[in-house]
Design an enzyme around this catalytic site. Structure first.
Site, mmCIF file in Angstrom:
data_model
loop_
_atom_site.group_PDB
_atom_site.id
_atom_site.type_symbol
_atom_site.label_atom_id
_atom_site.label_comp_id
_atom_site.label_asym_id
_atom_site.label_seq_id
_atom_site.Cartn_x
_atom_site.Cartn_y
_atom_site.Cartn_z
ATOM 1 N N GLU A 21 14.624 -15.540 -0.063
ATOM 2 C CA GLU A 21 15.281 -16.243 1.596
ATOM 3 C C GLU A 21 14.474 -17.104 1.269
ATOM 4 O OE1 GLU A 21 15.812 -14.005 5.142
ATOM 5 O OE2 GLU A 21 16.955 -12.984 4.558
ATOM 6 N N ASP A 48 0.623 -1.227 0.085
ATOM 7 C CA ASP A 48 -0.348 0.126 0.407
ATOM 8 C C ASP A 48 1.269 1.290 0.071
ATOM 9 O OD1 ASP A 48 -2.978 0.807 0.503
ATOM 10 O OD2 ASP A 48 -2.246 2.066 2.154
HETATM 11 C C1 NOJ Z 1 -4.464 2.423 -0.808
HETATM 12 C C2 NOJ Z 1 -5.481 1.818 -0.307
HETATM 13 O O1 NOJ Z 1 -6.100 1.140 -2.167
HETATM 14 C C3 NOJ Z 1 -6.954 2.722 -0.116
HETATM 15 O O2 NOJ Z 1 -7.990 2.341 -0.420
HETATM 16 C C4 NOJ Z 1 -6.460 3.775 0.965
HETATM 17 O O3 NOJ Z 1 -7.280 4.305 1.557
HETATM 18 C C5 NOJ Z 1 -4.986 4.389 0.841
HETATM 19 N N1 NOJ Z 1 -4.089 3.494 0.369
HETATM 20 C C6 NOJ Z 1 -4.497 4.548 2.345
HETATM 21 O O4 NOJ Z 1 -3.901 3.470 3.056
#
Ligand code: NOJ
Length: 568
Positions: A280, A207
């Protein structure tokens, strides 16, 4: 399983809250996923990616993690996770989990400890705390804005109750950003990676993989107008536009937008470190970047040979249904990713964007993250939207590389526009004072059975977002076995994609004899000829066995908003 499976895999995104609810509390869960893995095997995907199911107060639907190594009781237990993983593997489905390293929840024990500790302490140093500006320190440390709207800084009260320091949150105020220059943060995430790798996961979707490092000194920055995406460019980009103002050309420029919090070079050493750690482990575990940066050659930096395996192709997702624009973005993708030896990925929908059965037929611009609701204009009829979406999917699934699908798109689900205001939960909705609708409309719980309670999402309980009546006709059981259904189109496309090894193929654009229509796009991939008609007039198809058509042909000709695969 083949070597380098991720180069050609079709990866299906599960949004656990909305997939299937086994315990009847209105929220999807891990046991619900296990119960439906047979359906995904039947669909013909290679892997699943699960959005977060970790311990979380759910202020941002689980992207606010309080404990990275446990399952939130809403979704089950670690034992439920192990059972789901074992069942997926038994069915030949790999499992990728979400890793959220840019920020934690404010309920994470580290953040709670930081609040209790003094300015300058080791506890504060895991996050980005700063003194405010102005004589009383009551101005935020800089002018950055949260992706979800409003300032990216929140002021805390110190332990003695006096107004104190500010902490940075690029997203909601409940999502404090970590300080990734702190070795303690790096070590903690190595531990988290190992925790899940030891359990047997096949990889991580990372993310905000473009956000973890911020420019030294946290300088002020004002983004170009019309931001609002998960970072980088916002919405449908580019100069050329149709009469309704919807851009036709994807943005393929040479410069990023220079934000001091997106795409800083320092992020790459983190991924090199993680790649060494993953390597690894036996079994080709992968890293996939969610990096909203422009342009594509910049995204390709995330997938250099010693970094991640894949990066999401948001330039492709943001490309309108237009032949010239598609050709441009496909060429740019294959070139940019190919230059670093990585596969291109393709994606049309996910849990952050308007579902493509609606989005591709919008006639008004809709920047990513703004969402749709009662005030929105330029909305398509369902039939027109899904027709175009089916054509777009048939085009995408014939491309070489790896494709991502988002749960429910195989049923032709559109964006849900008419969610009642009081049902909406996306922080964007609240942080913009209800000006932006946010992302709830693509997150409505799935329909499995037309005649069951809650369309089979869960037998009891009220689904966490209300399901529209349309779900009755689009339920999986109503589509299964109907050759004209969207579900059977996806199944056929995925079967043919595998049989003809399209993921591992090579794309070659081609002209069709006697067709001089700029709306028509044709390419060969191995022994398959793919023809997409993005216009409105039917065009003659070349002779050959019709393998797949995204909609009915018109006396042998290919109508507008239709894609066909022909044995060449
Ligand atoms: C991207 C994620 O896909 C989204 O749903 C989220 O709100 C933001 N990152 C923050 O983590």
């Amino acid at each position: 399983m083949t070597s380098e499976w991720w180069r050609t895999a079709t990866i299906y995104q599960i949004y656990p809250r909305s997939f299937a609810d086994a315990n009847g509390d209105g929220m999807g869960d891990l046991a619900g996923i296990t119960a439906h893995l047979a359906d995904l095997q039947e669909l013909g995907i290679d892997a699943i990616w699960l959005s977060p199911f970790y311990t979380s107060p759910q202020r941002d639907a689980g992207y606010d993690v309080a404990d990275y190594c446990d399952v939130d009781p809403l979704f089950g237990t670690l034992a439920d996770f192990d059972a789901m993983l074992a069942e997926a593997h038994a069915r030949g489905i790999r499992v990728i989990v979400d890793l959220v390293p840019n920020h934690s929840s404010d309920e994470h024990e580290w953040f709670q400890a930081a609040l209790a500790a003094a300015p300058g302490s080791a506890e504060r140093a895991r996050y980005l705390f700063r003194d405010g500006r102005g004589p009383a320190g009551d101005e935020p440390p800089n002018n950055w804005e949260s992706v979800f709207g409003g300032p990216a800084w929140t002021r805390i009260a110190e332990a003695d109750g006096t107004p104190g320091q500010w902490y940075l949150h690029l997203f909601d105020s409940s999502q404090p950003d970590f300080d990734w220059t702190n070795e303690e943060v790096r070590e903690e995430f190595r531990r988290i990676l190992r925790f899940w790798l030891d359990r047997g996961v096949d990889g991580f979707r990372v993310d905000v993989a473009h956000g973890m490092i911020k420019a030294d000194g946290l300088p002020d920055y004002t983004p170009p107008a019309e931001g609002g995406s998960m970072g980088g460019a916002g919405g449908v980009a580019g100069d050329a536009g149709d009469a309704a103002g919807v851009a036709l050309e994807p943005e393929i420029s040479d410069e990023g937008d220079g934000a001091p919090y997106w795409g800083q070079d320092g992020v790459h050493e983190i991924y090199r470190d993680w790649r060494t750690l993953l390597d690894e482990y036996a079994g080709e575990r992968i890293l996939a970047a969610e990096a909203w940066v422009d342009p594509l050659p910049r995204v390709a930096k995330w997938v250099r040979p010693d970094e991640m395996h894949q990066a999401f192709n948001f330039a492709y997702l943001e490309t309108p249904w237009n032949a010239a624009a598609l050709r441009t973005v496909v060429d740019a993708s294959l070139e940019a990713f190919g230059a670093v030896g990585a596969p291109s990925t393709w994606v049309l929908s996910n849990h952050d964007v308007v579902r493509h059965a609606t989005r591709l037929a919008l006639t008004e611009a809709n920047p990513q993250g703004h969402g749709l609701g009662a005030r929105s204009k330029g909305l398509p009829e369902y039939a027109a939207g899904v027709r175009r979406a089916r054509a777009a999917t048939a085009f995408m699934l014939a491309l070489p590389g790896s494709s991502y699908l988002y749960q429910g798109e195989e049923l032709g689900l559109p964006e849900v526009i008419d969610l009642p205001d009081e049902a909406r939960q996306d922080p964007t909705w609240f942080r913009t004072d209800r000006e932006r609708y946010g992302r709830d409309g693509c997150r409505v719980p799935l329909p499995w059975n037309a005649d069951a309670a809650n369309y089979g999402f869960g037998e009891t309980g009220t689904p966490w977002l209300p399901q529209p009546e349309l779900w009755g006709t689009l339920a999986r059981d109503a589509q299964r076995g109907d050759p004209d259904s969207t579900l059977e189109l996806y199944r056929a496309a995925l079967r043919l994609r595998r049989e003809h090894a399209l993921g591992a193929g090579r794309l070659e654009w081609t002209e069709l004899d006697g067709v001089d229509d700029p709306s028509v796009l044709a390419f060969r991939n191995g022994d398959v000829l793919v023809v997409a008609n993005t216009g409105s007039d039917a065009v003659a198809l070349p002779a050959g066995e019709l393998l797949l058509a995204s909609g009915p042909l018109d006396a042998g000709a290919l109508p507008g908003d239709t894609t066909a695969w022909i044995a060449a």
